[in-house]
Design an enzyme around this catalytic site. Structure first.
Site, PDB file in Angstrom:
ATOM      1  N   TYR A  34       0.812  -1.238   0.000  1.00 29.74           N
ATOM      2  CA  TYR A  34       0.000   0.000   0.000  1.00 29.74           C
ATOM      3  C   TYR A  34       0.845   1.288   0.000  1.00 29.74           C
ATOM      4  O   TYR A  34       2.025   1.251   0.266  1.00 29.74           O
ATOM      5  CB  TYR A  34      -1.088   0.015   1.056  1.00 29.74           C
ATOM      6  CG  TYR A  34      -0.744  -0.067   2.532  1.00 29.74           C
ATOM      7  CD1 TYR A  34       0.521   0.090   3.044  1.00 29.74           C
ATOM      8  CD2 TYR A  34      -1.791  -0.304   3.440  1.00 29.74           C
ATOM      9  CE1 TYR A  34       0.761   0.017   4.404  1.00 29.74           C
ATOM     10  CE2 TYR A  34      -1.558  -0.376   4.801  1.00 29.74           C
ATOM     11  CZ  TYR A  34      -0.274  -0.208   5.276  1.00 29.74           C
ATOM     12  OH  TYR A  34      -0.052  -0.279   6.609  1.00 29.74           O
ATOM     13  N   GLU A  35       0.166   2.373  -0.350  1.00 23.61           N
ATOM     14  CA  GLU A  35       0.789   3.693  -0.544  1.00 23.61           C
ATOM     15  C   GLU A  35       1.937   3.602  -1.564  1.00 23.61           C
ATOM     16  O   GLU A  35       2.977   4.226  -1.422  1.00 23.61           O
ATOM     17  CB  GLU A  35       1.227   4.290   0.787  1.00 23.61           C
ATOM     18  CG  GLU A  35       0.015   4.432   1.704  1.00 23.61           C
ATOM     19  CD  GLU A  35       0.209   5.365   2.878  1.00 23.61           C
ATOM     20  OE1 GLU A  35       1.043   6.267   2.802  1.00 23.61           O
ATOM     21  OE2 GLU A  35      -0.517   5.187   3.859  1.00 23.61           O
ATOM     22  N   GLY A  36       1.676   2.821  -2.588  1.00 28.29           N
ATOM     23  CA  GLY A  36       2.671   2.581  -3.630  1.00 28.29           C
ATOM     24  C   GLY A  36       3.377   1.264  -3.374  1.00 28.29           C
ATOM     25  O   GLY A  36       3.982   1.068  -2.328  1.00 28.29           O
TER      26      GLY A  36
END
Lengths: 260, 379
Positions: free
Chosen positions: B362-364
């Site tokens: 997550y978050e990239g």
């Protein structure tokens, strides 16, 4: 209302070990904390501040590193902090400590003095009441509830099997039990303020109006002859029976020793 | 160059540690087991000032800095990955997006309650068809008089059902590509805004993750965050900051797993001695410790750069890439050192291994981190 709170930096006794040879505490590497009863006293002061408006002044005596507990007190919400620190105060027993702290408090404007019942590294429970005696103010110890009505303090004083409700006029000193409350956490912003925007008043020997004969090791009538950890003097008795019988056995033994 | 933490940071770290021991650890297992949002803990975090650590006092925050916030996420993650990501998504995605891009009125109305702990924040970019390819937003916002009308669906949104204030991205001009994306602030309870079913996740199971559904959801024009068409840039720069938080979460998970494992190998006896006595154990522990310490400097460095107002996008990507890799590897090794006990729930490292995995996604994803890093090399 001005509330002076006496706080002490102590080794976290949960982490302390005892030197098996010397019988003394091994303090090296042991984290230092604010004495739990003192923290309850500070919390009580902060709640009174929220309730009535008050200035909360934290006071500590100890080596320079005791600054940490004063910073912690700031981060919890104390308004002022003073550290009484000088090699000449070192080695003080409860008499010398209370003489020194009382003299320090006499420099402050106070209505209420709060202290912890006792420190976890000494367990004497004497310093609070002694400060009151030196200052000539009444004291109430073992507070598990503190209320303020006008200029009066009403305290629920705990005993093993009962409690007293006592009332005293300010100025008065009250010693707090850690059961008094659940102390708040510091806030992150409070911590930043404590280090960046607050000053600790530092008092050394010359700032404290107290006689030489009442400070430090020389002013301490208590002489520690020896300290040693408790050891088992003789091996215990091992009894193997079933549950009911062993309960019976234990109860009888306790009665024999007048514990029950 | 100074690798020493200041006294205020050390004291803050102690505070977060004490809080984690008293308020987070007791709930961590149950939170995971029952997929239950740890409200008791979050309420206490809100009342202790933990939800606005890096924001200025005058905006309801604590007036500290990114490093202090990182220390909080890290300490919490040592005991509970769920609690760490609740704090991280709230602070460095939702609140920071408004702090960096909001008007004074928006900051007063939306940042203040987020920072002072009255309300919880969430950040909604991902869609079924727009994950790493965030530019492929399908959610649309159409201007209608004094309002924007939102239609579309966001998925995998952290703090979804529990938040009060959402930063939501939507296409305002499909023909303009990434320059057609805008950011909006949406409040819970706005008509036309609802939630899908909670996702059943591998890890961070106590955190609330679900769909946000917008059906003719009308929000005031004043809720446009930043300028129209600038949403993609806002999303990307906000995620740069978010990655520092996730790096800190990964670092904390790894540290927590190692701490438990060190204690375990000293106790666990095989062949008449603690397994700590075997060189295999010692070498694995040593490698893990060295990896964790190297990651710590990457994460703290990114935080310090952000605080100094310097570019930190690449450093945050490196911090997250390495920290999440180390968290996954360390927790996997910790399970291995626990043997059969590592595979059952009550020894915690099993949960930590599951929690660690999400930090690579997550978050990239790690692949996106590599795109950011290589992009800076090959520019």
């Amino acid at each position: 209302m001005n509330i002076v709170v006496c706080i002490k930096q102590v080794p976290d006794t949960k982490e302390v070990r005892i030197d098996p040879v010397k019988g003394t505490l091994i303090r090296q590497g042991v984290p230092s904390i604010m004495n739990p009863d003192d923290k309850a006293a500070l919390e009580a002061a902060l709640r009174l501040k929220e309730q009535f408006g008050a200035k909360v002044i934290a006071l500590s005596m100890g080596p320079l590193q005791a600054e940490l507990v004063l910073r912690e007190a700031f981060a919890m919400g104390a308004d002022e902090g003073y550290l009484v620190s000088d090699g000449k105060f070192g080695g003080a027993d409860t008499w010398a400590t209370s003489s020194t702290l009382a003299a320090a408090i006499s420099k402050l404007d106070y209505d209420l003095i709060l202290a912890g019942r006792q420190a976890i590294d000494g367990d004497t429970a004497q310093v609070g009441p002694e400060i009151a005696e030196h200052l000539g103010v009444p004291h109430i110890s073992y507070a598990e509830e503190i209320k303020v009505e006008g200029r009066e303090v009403i305290v629920k004083r705990q005993f093993e099997d009962r409690y007293q409700i006592l009332k005293a006029k300010m100025p008065v000193l009250v010693t707090a039990l850690s059961e008094l409350n659940q102390p708040r956490y510091m806030t992150p912003g409070g911590i930043f303020d404590a280090w960046r925007n607050k000053e600790i008043g530092r008092w050394s020997r010359d700032d404290i109006p107290v006689d030489d004969g009442n400070i430090g090791l020389k002013g301490s009538p208590t002489k520690v002859v020896q300290t040693y950890p408790k050891t088992m003097k003789q091996p215990g008795t091992k009894i193997e029976t079933d549950v009911d019988e062993s309960v019976q056995y234990i109860v009888e033994k306790l009665k024999e020793k007048y514990i029950l | 160059m100074d690798f020493n933490m200041s006294k205020e940071h050390l004291m803050a770290k102690q505070l977060f540690h004490d809080f984690a021991i008293n308020e987070i650890e007791p709930w961590a297992e149950e939170t995971d087991e029952n997929h239950r949002f740890p409200w008791e803990t979050v309420r206490k975090m809100q009342s202790t000032g933990f939800m606005g650590i890096p924001f200025p006092r005058e905006m309801g925050g604590q007036g500290c800095d990114t490093l202090t916030y990182v220390l909080a996420v890290e300490e919490f993650a040592k005991y509970c990955g769920t609690t760490a990501v609740i704090l991280s998504a709230h602070t460095s995605l939702a609140a920071d997006a408004i702090f960096q891009n909001g008007t004074p009125q928006q900051k007063e109305k939306f940042l203040r309650p987020l920072a002072d702990g009255t309300k919880l924040g969430s950040f909604a970019l991902t869609e079924p068809e727009a994950g790493t390819d965030a530019a492929g937003q399908q959610t649309k916002a159409v201007r209608d008089g004094d309002e924007w009308v939102l239609n579309g669906t966001k998925i995998f949104i952290t703090n979804a059902e529990v938040a009060d204030i959402y930063v939501v991205f939507a296409m305002t001009d499909k023909s303009a590509g990434t320059r057609g994306i805008s950011a909006f602030i949406v409040e819970k309870g706005t008509p036309g805004f609802s939630f899908g079913l909670p996702e059943k996740k591998m890890g961070i199971r106590g955190s609330s993750t679900c769909e946000l559904i917008f059906e003719n959801c009308r929000i005031p024009v004043n809720n446009l965050l930043g300028r129209e068409g600038k949403g993609f840039g806002i999303a990307m720069s906000t995620l740069d900051g978010g990655r520092i938080g996730i790096g800190a979460q990964a670092l904390g998970i790894a540290e927590g797993a190692l701490d438990r494992t060190v204690a375990y190998v000293k106790e666990r006896k095989q062949f008449n001695r603690p397994i700590a006595g075997f060189q295999n154990t010692q070498f694995v522990l040593a490698q893990m410790k060295a990896d964790i310490e190297s990651v710590r400097y990457l994460v703290y460095n990114a935080a310090l750069l952000k605080d100094a107002g310097k570019p930190y996008s690449v450093e945050a990507a490196m911090a997250k890439l390495k920290a999440s890799q180390v968290a996954s590897e360390v927790t996997r090794q910790c399970v291995q050192l626990h043997g059969g006990y590592g595979y059952i729930q009550s020894f915690q490292v099993e949960r930590m291994m599951r929690d660690a995995k999400i930090t690579e996604i997550y978050e990239g994803t790690s692949e996106v981190m590599k795109m950011v890093i290589s992009g800076s090399l090959l520019r």
